[in-house]
Structures are given as structure tokens and as C-alpha cells.
Design an enzyme around this catalytic site. Structure first.
Site, PDB file in Angstrom:
ATOM      1  N   GLY A  64       0.875  -1.169   0.000  1.00  0.00           N
ATOM      2  CA  GLY A  64       0.000   0.000   0.000  1.00  0.00           C
ATOM      3  C   GLY A  64       0.915   1.223   0.000  1.00  0.00           C
ATOM      4  O   GLY A  64       1.844   1.305   0.817  1.00  0.00           O
ATOM      5  N   ALA A  65       0.635   2.148  -0.927  1.00  0.00           N
ATOM      6  CA  ALA A  65       1.585   3.242  -1.153  1.00  0.00           C
ATOM      7  C   ALA A  65       1.977   4.012   0.123  1.00  0.00           C
ATOM      8  O   ALA A  65       3.170   4.181   0.401  1.00  0.00           O
ATOM      9  CB  ALA A  65       1.014   4.178  -2.215  1.00  0.00           C
ATOM     10  N   ARG A  87      10.517  -0.790  -4.909  1.00  0.00           N
ATOM     11  CA  ARG A  87       9.317  -0.956  -5.749  1.00  0.00           C
ATOM     12  C   ARG A  87       9.137   0.353  -6.522  1.00  0.00           C
ATOM     13  O   ARG A  87       9.191   1.427  -5.926  1.00  0.00           O
ATOM     14  CB  ARG A  87       8.056  -1.260  -4.912  1.00  0.00           C
ATOM     15  CG  ARG A  87       8.064  -2.658  -4.280  1.00  0.00           C
ATOM     16  CD  ARG A  87       6.705  -2.998  -3.663  1.00  0.00           C
ATOM     17  NE  ARG A  87       5.707  -3.365  -4.668  1.00  0.00           N
ATOM     18  CZ  ARG A  87       4.408  -3.496  -4.395  1.00  0.00           C
ATOM     19  NH1 ARG A  87       3.951  -3.269  -3.171  1.00  0.00           N
ATOM     20  NH2 ARG A  87       3.560  -3.845  -5.341  1.00  0.00           N
ATOM     21  N   ASP A 140      -1.428   4.635  -6.373  1.00  0.00           N
ATOM     22  CA  ASP A 140       0.001   4.541  -6.061  1.00  0.00           C
ATOM     23  C   ASP A 140       0.780   5.744  -6.567  1.00  0.00           C
ATOM     24  O   ASP A 140       1.857   6.059  -6.072  1.00  0.00           O
ATOM     25  CB  ASP A 140       0.591   3.258  -6.627  1.00  0.00           C
ATOM     26  CG  ASP A 140       0.227   2.088  -5.737  1.00  0.00           C
ATOM     27  OD1 ASP A 140      -0.941   1.651  -5.786  1.00  0.00           O
ATOM     28  OD2 ASP A 140       1.081   1.662  -4.943  1.00  0.00           O
TER      29      ASP A 140
END
Ligand code: MRU
Length: 366
Positions: free
Chosen positions: A57-58, A99, A247
Site C-alpha cells: 500500500g503506497a 518498488r 500509487d
């Protein structure tokens, strides 16, 4: 730190001690079956937890990176290295790349760099302490951000209704109540009756495993559906709004979110159902205009072919496994932020809220 939500929710991110301290990450890969923590004492452990989606989750990735910067600094402090600043700089660069899609990761690392730049002259211990202070501040601020965002979004919901959501955007994915789910939680706390339809969210089942789990603990009724059933649900007129997280959002309002979001936006438009994105300002990328410039993470094909080690695919089959897709701004009814709901024309609304793109000083400590 005081937390949001019911007492039966285990904390998702927790710093224990001072310097040196330990970052405890609730391992989301094990939920809902087991509540267990990864204890991160060094930078590799936090990078691994982000990569494995133990924390995901961002916004939660961003907070983990802020604490990860503390872990890097305290590790270098222990080694008593002479080139502390250049090593810290290099390791922060590596952390920011773990990521690629969630801009909150780069945002948090940029904040850590700026703090490290300010305290660098005072030595490694002072830098590590300042970085811990920063991480705690960001964590506290995020709690308020989620609540404000939730309140802004809750006003959009009827007194009784249903929402379709995708992936997990709740307390597990942030340092507070969540983004899209914060809207539901705040509406629920205000006495509205909101039912949630949650896409299962293949291939890693964030909806089935995580969203359903935390909504249940909050006492919000949840119905899970296969991702492919969303069209039938919307066609049947069973939801009042689709609300998703993001995101990364560009200056004109294009955004990346969990794979499967774009078809929801198309379906919502087709059926005349409002499609909202809920995200804090830290999820906006002031440097990008066009969504096609957002880097999209591609993950291991095995996540699709053999989920959780179950060999389901024909041996010859290959898989394409993008973790996110892009939704163009013109399909978005509104973006729910801690500063209110942005409505089209989104480029103008975003322009009025975003700070100027960061200068060079923020990107490097040198
Ligand atoms: O791959 P994940 O699980 O990190 O993807 C998460 C999402 O796509 C969420 O919708 C997004 O980060 C917003 S969370 C508040």
C-alpha cells in the site's frame, strides 16, 4: 503512538526503542490466517519486507521507507564508517528503488535525504536521531491525513448505500485509517450504513485476504467478488460509487493503481456510476504530467501461474504480471484528498494544491 480504529486491530507498523531500535512490520503475507511480525533491525530486512509485500500500500510503503532510513543510519553508526554521508546517500537511493510505482516511497526517501542533509554536519548519531524524529512525525501526520481524507469522502456517500473497492486501501496500507477505506470507516462512524463490495484482487488477493479482514474487524459488512464479476455488479445497479486508492497520481490526474482498476473506471463510466480515487497529497507526483510516464512494476509470473505454490497452470503457459495499471484522468469523477475533493478539470484542481516540483537540493544531500 495513539492509533485509529478498533482495539482488535494489531498495529501494522511500529518502531520499538530509540537509536538503536527495531521496526516491527505486521506481515501481511500471512493475513488473515496469522498475525505475526517481521522485526527489521537492518536496511535489508525492510527492503525485503517491501519487496515481498509483507508491508504494502503506497502510504505504508512510504512510512516503512522513512523508518528504513533510520535503520540505514543506525546500521552505519554501528559500523562507525568514516564515509557515513555518502554511504547513507547510496543506500537511500537503493531503498527508493525497491518498488517502482508507488511515489510515496521516493517521497519519503526525499524527505529523509533532506533531513540527513540538514543534520549531516552534526554526525551520524544526530542524523539517525533526526531521521527517527522525521519518521515518527510522518507517521503521526498520516493518521490525521487519513482521517481528513475520510471525512471529505464520507460526505459523498448516501446515508445508506454500497461501495465497490479494489485491492486493500485501509489501515493496513497506511499509517492511519486508510484512503478509500477511510472514506467507508468515517461514513460508518458517522452512522451511515455502507456495505462494501471488495474485489478479490488477483493475483495476490489483497481484497479477499486483507480488505475483507479489516472491514470485518471494523464491523462493516463486506461481500467479496471475483475481479471479473465487477461488471455484472455495476450493471445490476448494486453500488452507489466505486472508490479506489492510488500509487501515483500525475499533475493532470492520470493515476496508477492495483491491476484491475482501469477496467473498473471504464465500467463505472459505462454504467453512469461515480468513480472516485482517494489518496493523500504524498501520492501525487509533481514531476509527471502524463500517466504513461509512470513506471509500472512487473512481478514474478509465478504469482499468476502458481499462486501460493499451487501449480495450477499448464506447464507450457507463461504469464504477464503487471502489478498496476493506468487510469486516465477523464474517467475520474473526483480525487478525494485530505484537502477536500478535487473535481474536473483535474489538472487545474491539482495545480492549485501541489507544491512546485522539488528542486535539486531535495534530491541529493551533497
Ligand atoms: O501491490 P500493493 O498491494 O502495494 O498495491 C496497493 C494498491 O494498489 C493500493 O490501492 C494503493 O497503494 C493505495 S493504498 C492506500
Amino acid at each position: 503512538m495513539e492509533r485509529e480504529g478498533p482495539a482488535n486491530l494489531p498495529p501494522n507498523l511500529e518502531w520499538r526503542g530509540e537509536i538503536p531500535g527495531v521496526l516491527r512490520i505486521l506481515d501481511q503475507t500471512l493475513l488473515p490466517g496469522r498475525v505475526a511480525y517481521r522485526e527489521c533491525r537492518g536496511p535489508e530486512e525492510v527492503s525485503r519486507a517491501i519487496l515481498d509485500l509483507a508491508v504494502r500500500g503506497a502510504p505504508a510503503i512510504g512510512l516503512s521507507a522513512a523508518y528504513g532510513a533510520v535503520l540505514i543510519a543506525q546500521h552505519l553508526l554501528k559500523l562507525e564508517v568514516e564515509d557515513f554521508r555518502s554511504r547513507l546517500d547510496r543506500q537511500l537511493t537503493a531503498l527508493a528503488a525497491v518498488r517502482p510505482t508507488a511515489v510515496n516511497l521516493g517521497w519519503a526517501v526525499a524527505r529523509a535525504r533532506r533531513t540527513a542533509g540538514e543534520y549531516g554536519g552534526q554526525g551520524a548519531r544526530a542524523t539517525a536521531t533526526a531521521l527517527l524524529r522525521l519518521a515518527r512525525t510522518l507517521h503521526r501526520e498520516e493518521r490525521d491525513t487519513c482521517r481528513a481524507l475520510g471525512d471529505a469522502g464520507a460526505e459523498l456517500l448516501p446515508r445508506r448505500g454500497a461501495v465497490l473497492t479494489h485491492c486493500n486501501t485501509g489501515y493496513l496500507a497506511t499509517g492511519g485509517l486508510g484512503t478509500a477505506l477511510a472514506v467507508v470507516y468515517r461514513a460508518h462512524e458517522q452512522g451511515k450504513t455502507i456495505a462494501v463490495y471488495a474485489d478479490e484482487t488477483r493475483p495476490l488477493w489483497q481484497g479477499l485476504r486483507l480488505t475483507a479482514w479489516e472491514l470485518s474487524r471494523f464491523g462493516v459488512p463486506v461481500t467479496v467478488l471475483c475481479d471479473g464479476a465487477a461488471g455484472a455488479l455495476l450493471a445490476a445497479g448494486r453500488v452507489d460509487a466505486v472508490i479506489v486508492g492510488a500509487d501515483r497520481i500525475t499533475r493532470r490526474g492520470d493515476f496508477a493503481n492495483k491491476i484491475g482498476t482501469y477496467p473498473l473506471a471504464v465500467l463505472a463510466r459505462r454504467h453512469g456510476i461515480p468513480f472516485y480515487v482517494a489518496a493523500p497529497l504524498s501520492t501525487f507526483d509533481p514531476e509527471l504530467d502524463d500517466g504513461s510516464a509512470i513506471p509500472i512494476e512487473e512481478r514474478d509470473p509465478a504469482e499468476v501461474l502458481s499462486p501460493r505454490g499451487l501449480e495450477l497452470a499448464a506447464p507450457q503457459a507463461r504469464a504477464w504480471n503487471p502489478a498496476f495499471d493506468l487510469t486516465p484522468a477523464d474517467l475520474v469523477t473526483g480525487i478525494i484528498t485530505e484537502k477536500g475533493v478535487l473535481t474536473p478539470p483535474l489538472a487545474e484542481a491539482i495545480h492549485s494544491l501541489l507544491p512546485a516540483p522539488p528542486g535539486e537540493g531535495e534530491r541529493s544531500m551533497a
